[in-house]
Write an enzyme that holds these catalytic residues in place. Structure first.
Site, mmCIF file in Angstrom:
data_model
loop_
_atom_site.group_PDB
_atom_site.id
_atom_site.type_symbol
_atom_site.label_atom_id
_atom_site.label_comp_id
_atom_site.label_asym_id
_atom_site.label_seq_id
_atom_site.Cartn_x
_atom_site.Cartn_y
_atom_site.Cartn_z
ATOM 1 N N ASP A 1 -5.905 -32.434 25.398
ATOM 2 C CA ASP A 1 -5.231 -32.141 26.661
ATOM 3 C C ASP A 1 -5.728 -30.863 27.330
ATOM 4 O O ASP A 1 -5.385 -30.598 28.474
ATOM 5 C CB ASP A 1 -3.709 -32.026 26.420
ATOM 6 C CG ASP A 1 -3.111 -33.362 26.002
ATOM 7 O OD1 ASP A 1 -3.471 -34.370 26.617
ATOM 8 O OD2 ASP A 1 -2.309 -33.388 25.051
ATOM 9 N N HIS B 1 -3.010 -28.827 16.797
ATOM 10 C CA HIS B 1 -2.869 -30.263 16.546
ATOM 11 C C HIS B 1 -2.352 -30.471 15.134
ATOM 12 O O HIS B 1 -2.726 -29.724 14.226
ATOM 13 C CB HIS B 1 -4.221 -30.977 16.706
ATOM 14 C CG HIS B 1 -4.074 -32.447 16.893
ATOM 15 N ND1 HIS B 1 -3.954 -33.306 15.835
ATOM 16 C CD2 HIS B 1 -3.982 -33.193 18.016
ATOM 17 C CE1 HIS B 1 -3.807 -34.537 16.304
ATOM 18 N NE2 HIS B 1 -3.815 -34.500 17.620
#
Ligand code: CMC
Length: 430
Positions: free
Chosen positions: A365, A308
């Site tokens: 996700d 991320h």
């Protein structure tokens, strides 16, 4: 914006920089005068170190793995709120009391229908059209019915558009799915709650009223809340970018949806399931081979659902979802071999120096797809579900942008690397 604490020396000359104060977390260095005074621009591909705005909506502490909206932790919101309550918080700035929540839910409830003409719009897509393409196109298309509400400077019109978008998006999402399986589009049922209504339009038929399992309603509610906003991510920044030209709210949100579709952003949830499924189905695609491919710089493959831009620690949304996945699976779907593969992949990655050194942890996700799947959604709908969740965040950011007196049309600079001026050579002499 006041006190100078930074001084940037360029060619021996001082350039004191003001500080843009934050309430928590990184403060900003105000570099607006740099180009005019010194003829230089800042260089920051992907805007990884650049704040294009101030915002009071969402705070992320990437080192600690902390996320809050308007001061409330994501853990509290996911545990105690409904999705419409969190949407109100983002849009209006505070948690609603019971009467405010009722009136907000009622306002959304009365706008769930799409104009009948829209049926022909859905019909025109090929049967196998990706639902994200339908979602963004339909969002743009419905703007044509509400042109008198497009003025970004008209607060009442913006509020009406925000309500319409919130109300109609579940209908659009469900119709995109019905289109793909050749079933009749289901009308909304305004006696149901927001999430129930969406599930009924997805899984019901005119000949058969869908019985909606409360466990599924609760799980989807939590999932939508976990996706509701996330700072200046690619799709939200797109919504602001497009909106900064004074494009209307529908057009700006449709643009954000297209940004979300990419596999490095919201499209990752569909890609994670494809990756896990390939490990399950293909004897040559093992956990070890996936990790090895992800580390190989000559291979474009990445471990989907990992890493991320902001979190250099466990994504708090993934932490909630990982716990939740076991619970949901146990209650609605039984075992899913993909969950075991996902856990194995996570364990292997977290012991691997490559992932440890780069602080690569599971993101939202990684586990969301497994839960969406357990709830009965096909993988091609996963990013649509992300969009449904992110909608209040996009709208709240667009509103904040259009109400901010500092907003200017978004227009980054570049550092030009093409040829210096050349003498023109006429066509016949080349
Ligand atoms: N697998 C393998 N290596 C990775 C991964 C990954 N998933 N993510 C980052 N890296 C490596 C990358 O190669 C780089 O290595 P090096 O320093 O040797 O060049 C380093 O880690 C830093 O990565 P980056 O690409 O500079 O980081 P970024 O902030 O530009 O990208 C990201 C962030 C999310 C796009 C990236 O981590 C990624 O591609 N992840 C996989 C896709 C994914 O799961 N996306 C969902 C993001 S969360 C929800 C959302 O925003 O939609």
């Amino acid at each position: 914006m006041a006190e100078t604490i930074a001084n940037l020396q360029i060619d021996g000359k001082d350039n004191p920089l003001d500080i843009v104060e934050s309430s928590v977390g990184n403060e900003g260095l105000d570099i607006r005068s740099l180009r005019a005074q010194h003829g230089v621009v800042t260089f920051d591909p992907g805007f990884a170190n650049t704040a294009g705005t101030t915002s009071a909506l969402t705070y992320i502490n990437g080192a600690e793995g902390q996320l809050m909206h308007r001061g409330y932790s994501i853990e509290d919101l996911a545990l105690h709120c409904s999705f419409l309550e969190v949407s109100y918080l983002l849009l209006e700035g505070s948690l609603p009391n019971a009467a405010e929540l009722q009136s907000w839910s009622d306002a959304v409830r009365v706008h769930t229908l799409l104009n009948e003409e829209m049926k022909r719009f859905f019909d025109a897509f090929p049967r196998d059209a990706h639902p994200m393409a339908i979602l963004s196109s339909a969002t743009n298309a419905i703007s044509t019915f509400y042109e008198e509400y497009h003025n970004p400077g008209d607060a009442a019109a913006v509020r009406e558009s925000a309500i319409r978008l919130m109300a109609k998006m579940p209908t659009i999402a469900a119709w995109a799915y019905k289109k793909s399986i050749g079933q009749p589009y289901m009308y909304p049922d305004n006696s149901r709650t927001y999430v129930e209504n969406f599930l009924a339009m997805m899984f019901g038929l005119p000949v058969h009223r869908a019985e909606i399992d409360p466990v599924i309603v609760k799980a989807l509610n939590v999932l939508l809340i976990l996706h509701a906003d996330h700072g200046q991510n690619c799709s939200t920044a797109t919504v602001r970018f497009v909106g900064s030209s004074q494009a209307n709210l529908f057009a700006s949100v449709a643009a954000g949806m297209n940004a979300l579709w990419g596999p490095l952003h919201g499209g990752a949830n569909q890609a994670v399931i494809a990756m896990l499924q390939s490990i399950h189905d293909d004897p040559e695609a093992t956990t070890e081979s996936c990790i090895a491919r992800a580390k190989d710089k000559d291979d474009p493959f990445r471990l989907m659902g990992f890493g991320h831009r902001v979190y250099k620690n466990y994504d708090p949304r993934a932490r909630i979802l990982k716990k939740y996945a076991d619970d949901v699976l146990e209650r609605v779907a039984g075992d899913d071999p993909l969950l075991e593969i996902a856990k194995g992949l996570e364990a292997a990655a977290r012991e691997d120096d490559y992932f440890i050194e780069r602080n690569l942890y599971p993101n939202v996700d990684f586990y969301s797809g497994i839960i969406f799947r357990a709830l009965g959604f096909p993988p091609r709908m996963f990013t649509v579900l992300f969009a449904l969740g992110r909608l209040p965040g996009w709208i709240a950011n667009w509103k904040e942008m259009s109400e901010d007196p500092l907003t200017r049309i978004a227009r980054p600079r570049q550092v030009y690397t093409g040829p210096a001026p050349l003498d023109f050579v006429p066509l016949g002499d080349r």
